[in-house]
Design an enzyme around this catalytic site. Structure first.
Site, PDB file in Angstrom:
ATOM      1  N   ASP A  54       0.870  -1.168   0.000  1.00  0.00           N
ATOM      2  CA  ASP A  54       0.000   0.000   0.000  1.00  0.00           C
ATOM      3  C   ASP A  54       0.910   1.221   0.000  1.00  0.00           C
ATOM      4  OD1 ASP A  54      -1.648   2.144   0.540  1.00  0.00           O
ATOM      5  OD2 ASP A  54      -2.544   1.284   2.347  1.00  0.00           O
TER       6      ASP A  54
ATOM      7  N   TYR B 131      -6.359  16.039  -8.979  1.00  0.00           N
ATOM      8  CA  TYR B 131      -5.468  15.251  -9.831  1.00  0.00           C
ATOM      9  C   TYR B 131      -4.324  16.112 -10.358  1.00  0.00           C
ATOM     10  CZ  TYR B 131      -4.121  11.886 -13.463  1.00  0.00           C
ATOM     11  OH  TYR B 131      -3.435  11.000 -14.252  1.00  0.00           O
TER      12      TYR B 131
ATOM     13  N   THR C 258      -5.653   1.826 -20.636  1.00  0.00           N
ATOM     14  CA  THR C 258      -5.540   0.910 -19.499  1.00  0.00           C
ATOM     15  C   THR C 258      -6.930   0.686 -18.912  1.00  0.00           C
ATOM     16  OG1 THR C 258      -5.281   2.656 -17.840  1.00  0.00           O
ATOM     17  CG2 THR C 258      -3.281   1.903 -18.960  1.00  0.00           C
TER      18      THR C 258
END
Length: 253
Positions: free
Chosen positions: A64, A159, A194
């Protein structure tokens, strides 16, 4: 001809899918032993299988990237008994999605998610990759950033902030460690085909995304992976501290 990266070792976050997986296969094909890290054992195992199919060697480790202890343990595993790590490829991340909101309406929850995974995850990965590289006086780190790391994108405050942060970390680390034989770069990728990109997007949204790329299409994971291999190799020995667009012309608009 011998594989270009024979005998080297790489640690790849986000190695279970997409660009991380393609980078693992491409590096392994050049003789690099790759350790792929991520949160899903099944996809990591699939990547290991693909690596072996091209004649390469790989291992998988659950990790993680938002948890420092998890990152430190995963990097140590990738470095092996002698602690040597040649390459770090930081590909783990989450998408900004398509819930576009101007900054004043952007949720703190979404902003925190972008910073936690995309930015903090890159910071922690770099931190522990660098510690191993310093001991051997050489190495190359490549972070998969985005065109959103070098230009603004309306509606994607979190983002864009995280991706600009990745580019900032790249430049700072390059200055910190350049004299110690370590190069640090980022790839400002355009939209790439993707699972993360295609999931849940309507044909209309995808058409708009494609239209933003002057080349007339989005990228393939292997096209980004080719740039990763180049940045890891000695062919890019005079390149550090930069974010290289591999984006079909997206940032040139």
């Amino acid at each position: 001809m011998s594989p270009e990266l024979l005998g080297t070792r790489a640690f790849i976050t986000g190695g279970g899918t997409g660009i991380g997986r393609a980078s693992a296969v491409a590096l392994a094909a050049q003789g690099c032993f790759v350790t792929v890290a991520g949160r899903t054992q099944r996809t990591l195992d699939e990547t290991v299988t693909l690596v072996r199919e091209v004649g390469g060697s790989a291992a998988a480790v659950l990790c993680d990237v938002t948890d420092e202890a998890s990152v430190a343990a995963a990097v140590a595993m990738a470095a092996g008994e002698d602690g040597r790590l040649d390459f770090g490829v930081n590909s783990a991340g989450v998408s900004g999605g398509d819930d576009l909101q101007p900054l004043a309406d952007y949720s703190q929850q979404q902003f925190d998610r972008m910073i936690d995974v995309d930015l903090r995850g890159t910071f922690l990965s770099m931190k522990h990759e660098l510690r191993h590289m310093v001991a051997f006086g050489r190495g190359s780190i490549v972070t998969i950033a985005s065109g959103a790391g070098i230009v603004g994108v309306p509606g994607f405050a979190g983002y864009v902030a995280a991706k600009h942060g990745q580019v900032g970390l790249t430049k700072t680390a390059a200055l910190d460690y350049g004299a110690q034989g370590i190069r640090v770069n980022a790839i400002a990728a355009g939209l790439v085909d993707t699972p993360l990109v295609a999931e849940g997007r309507s044909p209309e949204v995808m058409a708009a995304r494609i239209a933003a790329h002057p080349i007339g299409r989005i990228g393939r994971p292997d096209e980004i992976a080719d740039a990763v291999v180049w940045l890891c190799s000695d062919r890019s020995s005079f390149v550090t501290g930069t974010a290289i667009p591999v984006d079909g012309g997206y940032a040139a608009r």
